[in-house]
Design an enzyme around this catalytic site. Sequence first.
Site, PDB file in Angstrom:
ATOM      1  N   GLU A 206       0.936  -6.096   9.471  1.00 31.26           N
ATOM      2  CA  GLU A 206       1.776  -7.282   9.283  1.00 31.26           C
ATOM      3  C   GLU A 206       2.929  -6.810   8.417  1.00 31.26           C
ATOM      4  O   GLU A 206       3.549  -7.416   7.107  1.00 31.26           O
ATOM      5  CB  GLU A 206       0.894  -8.343   8.166  1.00 31.26           C
ATOM      6  CG  GLU A 206      -0.140  -9.086   9.017  1.00 31.26           C
ATOM      7  CD  GLU A 206      -0.837 -10.248   8.729  1.00 31.26           C
ATOM      8  OE1 GLU A 206      -0.645 -10.346   7.209  1.00 31.26           O
ATOM      9  OE2 GLU A 206      -1.734 -10.854   9.378  1.00 31.26           O
TER      10      GLU A 206
ATOM     11  N   GLU B 287      -6.241 -10.157  14.571  1.00 28.08           N
ATOM     12  CA  GLU B 287      -6.764 -11.168  13.635  1.00 28.08           C
ATOM     13  C   GLU B 287      -6.744 -12.697  14.194  1.00 28.08           C
ATOM     14  O   GLU B 287      -5.756 -12.923  14.402  1.00 28.08           O
ATOM     15  CB  GLU B 287      -6.068 -11.031  12.257  1.00 28.08           C
ATOM     16  CG  GLU B 287      -6.004 -10.038  11.403  1.00 28.08           C
ATOM     17  CD  GLU B 287      -5.430  -9.725  10.029  1.00 28.08           C
ATOM     18  OE1 GLU B 287      -5.439 -10.748   9.406  1.00 28.08           O
ATOM     19  OE2 GLU B 287      -4.857  -8.663   9.937  1.00 28.08           O
TER      20      GLU B 287
HETATM   21  O1  AHR Z   1      -7.707 -11.300   6.851  1.00 29.11           O
HETATM   22  C1  AHR Z   1      -7.303 -11.529   5.796  1.00 29.11           C
HETATM   23  C2  AHR Z   1      -5.812 -10.977   5.557  1.00 29.11           C
HETATM   24  O2  AHR Z   1      -4.797 -11.882   6.478  1.00 29.11           O
HETATM   25  C3  AHR Z   1      -5.340  -9.698   5.906  1.00 29.11           C
HETATM   26  O3  AHR Z   1      -5.725  -8.689   4.883  1.00 29.11           O
HETATM   27  C4  AHR Z   1      -4.006  -9.852   6.361  1.00 29.11           C
HETATM   28  O4  AHR Z   1      -3.572  -8.692   7.355  1.00 29.11           O
HETATM   29  C5  AHR Z   1      -3.772 -11.127   6.862  1.00 29.11           C
HETATM   30  O5  AHR Z   1      -2.887 -11.704   6.363  1.00 29.11           O
END
Ligand code: AHR
Length: 503
Positions: free
Chosen positions: A173, A292
């Site tokens: 990110e 994610e």
């Molecule tokens: O999954 C929780 C967080 O969400 C992770 O660390 C990050 O990559 C995202 O913003």
Amino acid sequence: MAHAHIDLDPRFTIGPVQRRLFGSFVEHLGRCVYTGIYEPGHPTADEDGFRGDVLELVKELGVSAIRYPGGNFVSGYRWEDGVGPKEERPRRVDLAWHSLETNEFGLDEFARWADKAGSEVMYAVNLGTRGVQEALDVLEYSNIKEGTTLSDQRVANGAPEPHNIRMWCLGNEMDGPWQLGHVSADDYGKIAAKTASAMRQMDPTLELVACGSSKPIMPTFAEWERVVLHHTYQHVDYISAHAYYEELDGDLDSFLASGANMDEFIESLVATIDHVKAALKSDKTINISFDEWNVWYNKRWHTEDKPRNATDWHYAPRLLEDQYSVADAVVFGSLLISLLKHADRVTSASLAQLVNVIAPIMTEPGGAAWRQTIFYPFAEASRLATGEVLRLNLSSDTYETEKYGTVNRVDAIATHDAETGAAAVFLVNRGADESATVTIDLGALVDGKSVTATTLTDDDVYASNSLEAPERVVPRANEELTVEDGRLTITLPAVSWTTLTIS
Ligand code: AHR
């Protein structure tokens, strides 16, 4: 009663069911590692301190590749802190989650744990506070068999065989202002391209993931991807996508329709990738690593264990421990359907996360482990989806939502395994107010086969599992099912997830 109809024909396929779609994510965050997968002294812990009860649940969940060690955590992480004799490992502040990191669990422990879980390791390198050299170092430590300083260190640390990690994320990110060392798309594209080409000099067969935008709602979405891909197109195989959904302002109807938003997001990301491909006149196709995804109630960040603005550094604080309801599981199931629907371009995905932190598996330190509601759609799809994902002809009654307009009440996806003849259909009824009757024309697919169905639902859409009531919500046999002349009819209760097995 709402209605939907599906034509299911194994001649129409989207693409193979990629095992990597059933991946997950273990971050050094809250109690995901410490008292989650790792808890020496727990009654079920093995000789490595890995919780046996959690390992069993991870196997039952059927998790393929697992992304590690973050997430936001990785952007300040020194991988070498987590290897070597445990008593010599440094204790550090983790600035991502304002926690104390003891480093008693690191790369070698994770590789060993993943091996026991039957999962593949997917590793993220730090491009926040570090760069090309450290990425090369961790690759050398991990994947070179022996005979170099770093690979020999791994051998000396008790891992004689290389970890042979195939899939590597180039940071995390990096568009997010919250990220340590976050940069512009142009700067990230350049460093990601340099890192990728250096890593490929060590091993040209690695599969590399460039960071896409951290959320579909980021104002930079699409432009970030365009710039990053212009720099990295020839060096990487994937661009990442992240998306989380939650019920906001009591708007259950919109929340239940989150999968429709995921569909749009994936389709616009594919369009962006393919525009860059055309602009660069490249023959290569870049796919999506949806590394994610989940339901996540963003507000549950601060707890009495770790108050907001804490200046002391807590070990394994209770962070992001969302308790999932039936409605959450139905949205989760819709997101899974959306990933499978795009299996031609989403070829890897990681459910964020695996244990305790926005997770399907929960634990108590020293105590029990249990399955959240979201455990079931994932475990069923991971177990039953084999062969090819089928392109369905689906028509459904619709409902109106404030956020996403008109959406189908029923959504579904199916898979068919030509070798075994087995098929599975995964369905959601996301309408909150009525049941839906679904007819499915299966043709010869059901000849001589047995058809069974289970449904996850509850009169209370906010019912959930907990330490005290770990089996409050479980899938149950759905008897509202008939098959006649190749046509199956089933009733799906309001707000429900259903798995149909044809075998
Ligand atoms: O999954 C929780 C967080 O969400 C992770 O660390 C990050 O990559 C995202 O913003």
